[in-house]
Design an enzyme around this catalytic site. Sequence first.
Site, PDB file in Angstrom:
ATOM      1  N   GLU A  24       7.390  14.821 -31.602  1.00  0.00           N
ATOM      2  CA  GLU A  24       8.458  13.812 -31.495  1.00  0.00           C
ATOM      3  C   GLU A  24       9.813  14.414 -31.144  1.00  0.00           C
ATOM      4  O   GLU A  24      10.526  13.908 -30.283  1.00  0.00           O
ATOM      5  CB  GLU A  24       8.591  13.009 -32.792  1.00  0.00           C
ATOM      6  N   HIS A  67       4.623   4.314 -43.607  1.00  0.00           N
ATOM      7  CA  HIS A  67       4.438   3.576 -42.352  1.00  0.00           C
ATOM      8  C   HIS A  67       5.047   2.178 -42.386  1.00  0.00           C
ATOM      9  O   HIS A  67       4.738   1.347 -41.544  1.00  0.00           O
ATOM     10  CB  HIS A  67       2.943   3.462 -42.011  1.00  0.00           C
TER      11      HIS A  67
END
Lengths: 327, 325
Positions: B59, B128
């Site tokens: 990322e 999440h």
Amino acid sequence: MEKALREQFTGEFLLSLLEKMLLIRRFEEKASQAYGLRKIGGFLHLYIGQEATGVGAVAAIDQSVDYVLTAYRDHGIALALGMKPGVLMAELYGKETGCSRGKGGSMHFFDVKKNFLGGNGIVGAHIPLATGVGLKIRNKNERGVVLCFFGDGAIHQGSFHESLNMAQIWGLPVLYICENNQYGMGTDFRRVSAVTDFTILGQSYDIKGKQVNGMDVLEVYQAVKEQVEQIREVKRPGFLEIKTYRYKGHSMSDPAKYRTREELEAYRQQDPVLLLKVKLLNGGVLTEEKFLQMDSVARRKSEEAALYAERSPDPSLESLYEDVYKT
Amino acid sequence: MIMSVREALRRALDEEMARDENVVLIGEEVAQYHGAYKVSQGLLEKYGPLRVIDTPISEEGFTGVGIGAAMAGLRPVVEWMTLNFSLQALDQTYNNASKMLYMSGGQINVPVVFRGPNGPAEYLSAQHSQGLQSIYSHCPGLKVVAPSTPADFLGLLKSSIRDNNPVVFLESELMYSLRGEVPEEEYLIPLGKGAVRREGSDVTLIGFSKPIYLLLEAAERLEKEGVDAEVIDLRTLRPLDEELIYRSVEKTNRCVVVDEAWPYASVGSHISWLVSYDCFDFLDAPVELVSQEDVPVPYNHRLELAALPSVDKILEAVKRVTYRS
């Protein structure tokens, strides 16, 4: 050897390298002095001792198509790229006439016209940016190569490893240059690295690298030139570990007590300016008189830069909110 | 025509990639897998691997690559598989994308869009299921967009791609299948303009993204109780359409703000403060904030629902601002 030198390079080229290294040396000495007088604030990471790296590398590229990115020790590379000393000193003074309008300071020199995209204050954070510039060159099918300088302190950052991996899988024209000055702030790189030969790290991504003596500007020049030509041709990244040394602390606030006087003295014996000077004297390209003259020009340019900075206005208060968003 | 949010996003990407060859899509699984949420389905086939680029799970690296490419002239759209993973790349958005223009004295702008699902979903537990709008809205130099309808997703993504600044574009896992009317012809929605989703005169309900539907449901229930609620969809969190908010509160004199993020130092708390400060003379009650509870989102569904904003919580807040409790 002297004959070989003159066969390989023109006197003009050799003198221009010396001239640039001298300018960096004197500019930074002047900046250091101004810092002592509190004309310059913040961090000031000096490049003294590392001049051969920036000057040698920049001399090997085509500035009309190639890009350069570096970290916070950016004054030397900016000067090597031909940015004006006055504009750089004004930036150090935080003045409106500085290259970043006084909003960047020492760590954030930029010159988009010279394809110089910084100047970055976070260790390792610009390595993905350089990789992204490589992506643009790939997509546009351009000739350019990106030089990405970083220190030995950055080489263990994920950003370095992620970048090399992507540059290799996508075939990006980036030359990653680790300027190993041997200390990440106060930490000897051997204490924090599983390997002491950083080219091994490049090899993990199938990028062949080379160690280079960074005190010798001609060795740097030749190594970078070779890599850049190779990258242009095969469209793959490259890697160089340039072994160099900084005489001063990490920044002005660092007395550098983590190393010995003997070590420093040993490096002074192979000072990059001194090394080139001796070579050129022996090669008949330079005389002592000419050297003194060049040095006094570098001093004068640095003095003038400080004077220009001194006389330049502060940015207006209205500029506070300018350049937050591009319209 | 009726289309889903997923299709609206795809159409926006497709139209912008067709219009401008500098637009590239970068991210995990965006190309050969067609996107983790199938947003980019078909784009690889149409635009090729130079413009629809699968990345390794890196990322920080690929976010930085998007920023660097933008600095050099491309207009990348960086897909974060979820905003939760974008925290790995926060240094790149915070230290590089948002500040490059300022610290280069106006020399270098960064036309990049970061997009992906944000906010709590279902049964996904703490790592999440989080709304990270506060983090991105906090930072000057970034623009933050959070649409709620397919038409807005289309018009706002197109504007985001054309914007010359870094834009964080917030989607939601639970909204990709949401369907709605979208104009046939090409159209754009300007960043920084909110929308009135329902007009009313008794209380202003302010929200963005998925909770807009909670607000609309609450407004319907309130109607049956004789309370006429106005629902404002901010659509863009930075720049914020303050005008629209103030105009409404000056009319209704009461305000409830809903934000799926935690209450502490959030977009919701900031808007509540803005309204309290700028509409002080018009307010008949303190501004209420309905947020996620101040805990990580738990896995157990009963606890999960209890942690999130709900219609009931909104109705309770409306009762308090209308002094009906």
